[in-house]
Enzyme design. Structure first.
Site, short mmCIF file in Angstrom:
data_model
loop_
_atom_site.label_atom_id
_atom_site.label_comp_id
_atom_site.label_asym_id
_atom_site.label_seq_id
_atom_site.Cartn_x
_atom_site.Cartn_y
_atom_site.Cartn_z
N ARG A 203 0.85 -1.19 0.00
CA ARG A 203 0.00 0.00 0.00
C ARG A 203 0.90 1.26 0.00
NH1 ARG A 203 -0.76 4.71 2.26
NH2 ARG A 203 -0.42 3.84 4.32
N ASP A 204 1.43 1.62 1.14
CA ASP A 204 2.23 2.84 1.22
C ASP A 204 3.47 2.74 0.32
OD1 ASP A 204 2.95 5.34 2.07
OD2 ASP A 204 3.14 4.83 4.19
N HIS B 293 3.46 4.61 12.80
CA HIS B 293 3.76 4.55 11.37
C HIS B 293 4.84 5.60 11.10
CE1 HIS B 293 2.41 4.20 7.01
NE2 HIS B 293 3.01 5.37 6.98
N HIS C 187 8.15 7.14 8.87
CA HIS C 187 8.94 7.20 7.64
C HIS C 187 10.37 7.56 8.02
CE1 HIS C 187 5.96 7.08 4.21
NE2 HIS C 187 5.19 7.00 5.28
N CYS D 192 8.48 9.91 -0.06
CA CYS D 192 7.59 11.01 0.28
C CYS D 192 7.47 11.96 -0.91
CB CYS D 192 8.16 11.75 1.50
SG CYS D 192 7.23 13.19 1.96
N ASN E 277 9.18 4.51 3.97
CA ASN E 277 8.77 3.95 5.27
C ASN E 277 9.98 3.34 5.95
OD1 ASN E 277 6.14 3.57 3.44
ND2 ASN E 277 5.50 3.56 5.57
ZN ZN Z 1 3.17 6.47 5.24
#
Ligand code: ZN
Length: 311
Positions: free
Chosen positions: A13-14, A208, A210, A241, A250
């Site tokens: 996902r991310d 969560h 990064h 990002c 991440n």
């Molecule tokens: Zn994220």
């Protein structure tokens, strides 16, 4: 008996929402199967956003359906709004993660609503969840930009704690505190996560992070000190990002598992199997930036994985 710390893989996902390659559903599911075989039971497998917003997730239904057939996996999916939540609920995916932003400016830029309006949407999502027939679906409740925002700069800790409390009161099953843009530092993490755990600690609290500025694993240690026992991470450190092109993504799954196991926690995961899976995922994503120390240097001879030692 070692204490369990949950590492949730968010690469599918991310990790891939910004990459240049659209992965096939089969490869996304192969990634999930590999992660489960390596011992990870929690994976955020997709996002129910409109495909015109993030083309990578045009196959969200197919991936979610496929993931639900993988033995030993608890798949989850991200939803930005009630419409996305309804798509996820209709499939019966066991965990649905919602996200709003503690930064008003970030929330307005992302979903063109105030943070309070997004919280009201969460209340409607809880009602839709409660009305849904079939096995109960758990709701993860995410607070993006909890440690700072690329638009607004500093974000109020009081506001983050207030949002966590509102989520808990509304019926969230877990709270996800996110450093969406990689601004967090360990002192800030220890302080804020201490307050969040104290406020809503009867619910699981997940961080969560990064690794945009290299403090990702230091922030994991700080969050552990504050009582957090669950973390999102992405294989190969994928998840760059959009506000910091070229930056790392991440926190890296392999390195996070290595860190946690070395600290004496039980993740259930096998670092070497994760590195093998990472090599395969890398081969699918030409031109992307990957990060991670264990994939470069290997495990030290002193590493003592104690798989399966804890419940
Ligand atoms: Zn994220």
């Amino acid at each position: 008996m070692r204490e369990r710390v949950h590492v949730r893989e968010v690469g599918p996902r991310d990790g891939i929402q910004m990459v240049g390659t659209i992965l096939s559903s089969e490869r996304k599911l192969s990634w999930c199967r590999g992660a489960v075989a390596a011992g990870l039971r929690d994976i955020e497998v997709t996002s129910f956003v409109p495909a015109k917003v993030v083309p990578q997730f045009v196959d969200a239904e197919d991936v979610a359906r496929g993931a639900m057939t993988i033995a030993g996996l608890r798949p989850s999916a991200l939803v930005p709004n009630l419409r996305g939540a309804e798509r996820a609920f209709s499939l019966g995916i066991p965990l649905v993660n919602y996200v709003l932003s503690a930064s008003e400016a970030h929330n307005l830029a992302n979903v063109r609503r105030t943070t309070d309006e997004s919280m009201a949407d969460f209340v409607r999502i809880v009602a839709a969840r409660d009305a849904h027939p079939g096995p109960r679906i758990a709701l993860g409740a995410g607070i993006a930009t909890s440690f700072g925002c690329t638009i607004a700069g500093a974000v109020s800790e009081v506001r983050v704690v207030e949002l966590a409390e509102q989520y808990a009161a509304a019926g969230a099953d877990e709270i996800i505190v996110a450093d969406t843009v990689g601004y967090a530092d360990p002192g800030q993490v220890r302080r804020l996560m201490g307050k969040v755990v104290a406020a809503v600690g009867k619910l699981p609290v997940l961080c969560h992070f990064h690794d945009t500025r290299g403090l990702g694993l230091a922030n994991v240690v700080a969050a552990l000190e504050a009582g957090v026992r669950a973390f999102d991470a992405s294989l190969a450190g994928l998840g760059g990002c959009p506000f910091a092109p070229g930056a790392t993504g991440n926190i890296n799954t392999e390195d996070t598992v290595y860190l946690l196991e070395q600290l004496g926690f039980d993740t259930g995961a096998d670092v070497e199997a994760l590195v093998t899976l990472r090599r395969e995922v890398e081969s699918w994503l030409p031109g992307e930036r990957f990060s991670g120390a264990i994939a470069r240097a290997g495990l030290p001879k002193t590493y003592r994985p104690r798989l399966g030692a804890a419940a």
